[in-house]
Design an enzyme around this catalytic site. Structure first.
Site, PDB file in Angstrom:
ATOM      1  N   LYS A   1       0.803  -1.165  -0.165  1.00 26.95           N
ATOM      2  CA  LYS A   1       0.136  -0.006  -0.129  1.00 26.95           C
ATOM      3  C   LYS A   1       0.935   1.212  -0.054  1.00 26.95           C
ATOM      4  CE  LYS A   1       0.654   1.381   4.414  1.00 26.95           C
ATOM      5  NZ  LYS A   1       1.547   2.551   4.726  1.00 26.95           N
TER       6      LYS A   1
ATOM      7  N   ALA B   1      10.405  -2.816   6.170  1.00 28.83           N
ATOM      8  CA  ALA B   1      10.564  -1.590   6.841  1.00 28.83           C
ATOM      9  C   ALA B   1      10.613  -0.306   6.008  1.00 28.83           C
ATOM     10  CB  ALA B   1      11.513  -1.695   7.892  1.00 28.83           C
TER      11      ALA B   1
ATOM     12  N   GLY C   1       7.523   1.431   5.167  1.00 30.84           N
ATOM     13  CA  GLY C   1       6.173   2.320   5.025  1.00 30.84           C
ATOM     14  C   GLY C   1       5.222   1.710   3.854  1.00 30.84           C
ATOM     15  N   MET C   2       5.326   0.512   3.518  1.00 35.80           N
ATOM     16  CA  MET C   2       4.464  -0.039   2.422  1.00 35.80           C
ATOM     17  C   MET C   2       3.602  -1.229   2.966  1.00 35.80           C
ATOM     18  SD  MET C   2       6.686   0.257  -0.880  1.00 35.80           S
ATOM     19  CE  MET C   2       5.525   0.459  -1.853  1.00 35.80           C
TER      20      MET C   2
ATOM     21  N   GLY D   1       4.269  -3.997   4.151  1.00 36.83           N
ATOM     22  CA  GLY D   1       4.812  -5.466   3.613  1.00 36.83           C
ATOM     23  C   GLY D   1       4.459  -6.498   4.510  1.00 36.83           C
ATOM     24  N   GLY D   2       4.964  -6.555   5.762  1.00 38.14           N
ATOM     25  CA  GLY D   2       4.548  -7.382   6.729  1.00 38.14           C
ATOM     26  C   GLY D   2       2.982  -7.594   7.027  1.00 38.14           C
ATOM     27  N   SER D   3       2.368  -6.468   6.939  1.00 39.78           N
ATOM     28  CA  SER D   3       0.976  -6.697   7.315  1.00 39.78           C
ATOM     29  C   SER D   3       0.292  -7.462   6.129  1.00 39.78           C
ATOM     30  CB  SER D   3       0.257  -5.095   7.271  1.00 39.78           C
ATOM     31  OG  SER D   3       0.986  -4.448   8.401  1.00 39.78           O
TER      32      SER D   3
ATOM     33  N   ASP E   1      -2.718  -2.203  10.460  1.00 40.71           N
ATOM     34  CA  ASP E   1      -2.954  -2.089   8.949  1.00 40.71           C
ATOM     35  C   ASP E   1      -3.344  -3.276   8.474  1.00 40.71           C
ATOM     36  OD1 ASP E   1      -1.964   0.494   8.869  1.00 40.71           O
ATOM     37  OD2 ASP E   1       0.032   0.007   8.137  1.00 40.71           O
TER      38      ASP E   1
HETATM   39  P1  ATP Z   1       4.279  -0.409   7.787  1.00 46.52           P
HETATM   40  O1  ATP Z   1       4.030   0.418   6.468  1.00 46.52           O
HETATM   41  O2  ATP Z   1       2.846  -1.139   8.370  1.00 46.52           O
HETATM   42  O3  ATP Z   1       4.824   0.483   8.776  1.00 46.52           O
HETATM   43  P2  ATP Z   1       6.708  -1.449   7.155  1.00 46.52           P
HETATM   44  O4  ATP Z   1       6.817  -1.503   5.496  1.00 46.52           O
HETATM   45  O5  ATP Z   1       7.290  -0.295   7.734  1.00 46.52           O
HETATM   46  O6  ATP Z   1       5.035  -1.799   7.438  1.00 46.52           O
HETATM   47  P3  ATP Z   1       7.525  -4.341   7.353  1.00 46.52           P
HETATM   48  O7  ATP Z   1       8.148  -4.270   5.931  1.00 46.52           O
HETATM   49  O8  ATP Z   1       6.095  -4.685   7.525  1.00 46.52           O
HETATM   50  O9  ATP Z   1       7.528  -2.767   7.803  1.00 46.52           O
HETATM   51  O10 ATP Z   1       8.460  -4.945   8.470  1.00 46.52           O
HETATM   52  C1  ATP Z   1       8.745  -4.124   9.587  1.00 46.52           C
HETATM   53  C2  ATP Z   1       9.588  -5.284  10.137  1.00 46.52           C
HETATM   54  O11 ATP Z   1       8.614  -6.461  10.669  1.00 46.52           O
HETATM   55  C3  ATP Z   1      10.817  -5.856   9.976  1.00 46.52           C
HETATM   56  O12 ATP Z   1      12.056  -5.290  10.301  1.00 46.52           O
HETATM   57  C4  ATP Z   1      10.911  -7.350  10.096  1.00 46.52           C
HETATM   58  O13 ATP Z   1      11.750  -7.856  10.859  1.00 46.52           O
HETATM   59  C5  ATP Z   1       9.339  -7.686  10.670  1.00 46.52           C
HETATM   60  N1  ATP Z   1       8.592  -8.602   9.954  1.00 46.52           N
HETATM   61  C6  ATP Z   1       7.672  -9.289  10.477  1.00 46.52           C
HETATM   62  N2  ATP Z   1       6.907  -9.964   9.279  1.00 46.52           N
HETATM   63  C7  ATP Z   1       7.443  -9.655   8.462  1.00 46.52           C
HETATM   64  C8  ATP Z   1       7.130  -9.926   7.222  1.00 46.52           C
HETATM   65  N3  ATP Z   1       6.211 -10.833   6.555  1.00 46.52           N
HETATM   66  N4  ATP Z   1       7.828  -9.337   5.962  1.00 46.52           N
HETATM   67  C9  ATP Z   1       8.715  -8.324   6.258  1.00 46.52           C
HETATM   68  N5  ATP Z   1       9.168  -8.019   7.533  1.00 46.52           N
HETATM   69  C10 ATP Z   1       8.520  -8.396   8.624  1.00 46.52           C
END
Ligand code: ATP
Length: 292
Positions: A8, A94, A96-97, A99-101, A134
């Protein structure tokens, strides 16, 4: 079963206040884009959950959001069979997209289908918030207003078709740090989320993009000037508007012209400003997954 976990962007991001429980109340306009991780899931002979990933640095145990989502459903429905999941990450980590969610959302949808649990989208979303604010949005997808801590969702009219250029610099920003740097009393102006909602219902992409704003951006760009450089680079090369997504550091630019998008992507790659460069269409359909 192969599922796509889509990324997203935040077209608008406002933080309203800090609640007594420490969470922040937000108002965000969310948009799914066609950039996705792939989650392969299947039953296995031995009980328990196994997860593997193409990236050595992300955890594959219960710290992984996809693992946690699968476990939540399997525990609730007392599933004794085993589950094997293979995650291929393409969404920057990590960044802001979400990914994990999104991986967690794909796991919810996948486990629900694989074990024929019969949960509706709404029932999945109710459970999804236990994994992260999210995650319900990532189950729903499309264009939406997210309020509360991000879990109160109002679906919005789909955007006119457009393109997104993603540029992620080689810096890391944790969401926690972004909030710590944010001084709510000092925010002079807030993004015009209501104006953006009007533009979305009127199908006005140009009005909408001109109002795009992210409260985190000034603080984070002051620390990491490369974010502003990527933003300016995209706007100089035809983006209607470019902005940081979530708490950063990813920058996205909205384009209405495909040729300009690809030319800008090539230039951005050559510039060396961004570690990840990706050109995508927005994704406007509702629903948790799209099988390949
Ligand atoms: P948001 O936009 O919700 O803040 P984000 O893009 O900043 O998400 P993510 O990529 O979701 O962050 O991941 C942040 C942290 O969560 C990573 O440092 C990782 O160790 C942990 N993590 C847990 N599950 C996952 C996953 N499926 N994919 C990536 N990172 C994950």
């Amino acid at each position: 079963m192969r599922l796509r976990a889509m990324a997203k962007i935040n077209l608008g991001l406002d933080v309203i206040r800090k609640r007594e429980d420490g969470y922040h109340e937000v108002r965000m306009i969310m948009q799914t884009i066609r950039m996705y991780d792939t989650l392969d899931i299947r039953k296995k002979q031995t009980p328990g959950i196994s997860l593997s990933s193409n990236l050595p640095y992300i955890p594959c145990d219960d710290r992984n959001l996809a693992y946690r989502a699968a476990k939540l459903l399997m525990d609730e429905f007392q599933i004794k069979e085993g589950l094997s999941m293979k995650l291929a990450k393409a969404i920057p980590v990590a960044a802001g997209m979400a990914g994990g969610s999104s991986d967690a959302a794909a796991a919810f949808v996948g486990v629900n289908r694989l074990f024929r649990l019969g949960l509706t989208e709404e029932e999945l979303m109710k459970r999804a918030v236990k994994i992260g604010a999210d995650v319900p949005y990532c189950v729903m997808r499309g264009t939406a207003l997210a309020e509360g801590i991000g879990e109160k969702l109002t679906p919005l009219a789909p955007l006119p078709d457009c393109y997104v250029l993603i540029g992620k610099p080689a810096v890391s920003v944790s969401t926690k740090t972004a909030y710590e740097n944010l001084n709510l009393e000092k925010i002079g102006r807030h993004p015009d989320i209501d104006g953006m909602l009007q533009d979305i219902s009127g199908g006005d992409l140009y009005g909408l993009t001109q109002k795009m704003e992210n409260v985190f951006e000034p603080g984070i760009t002051a620390k990491y000037p490369v974010i502003r450089q990527i933003r300016d680079f995209m706007e100089e090369r035809g983006a209607l508007k470019a902005m940081m997504s979530g708490s950063g550091p990813t920058v996205f630019g909205i384009f209405d012209d495909k040729r300009m998008l690809y030319a800008a992507a090539e230039d951005l790659k050559k510039s060396g400003l961004a570690k990840t460069v990706f050109a995508a269409r927005i994704y406007n359909r509702r629903g948790g997954t799209e099988d390949e």
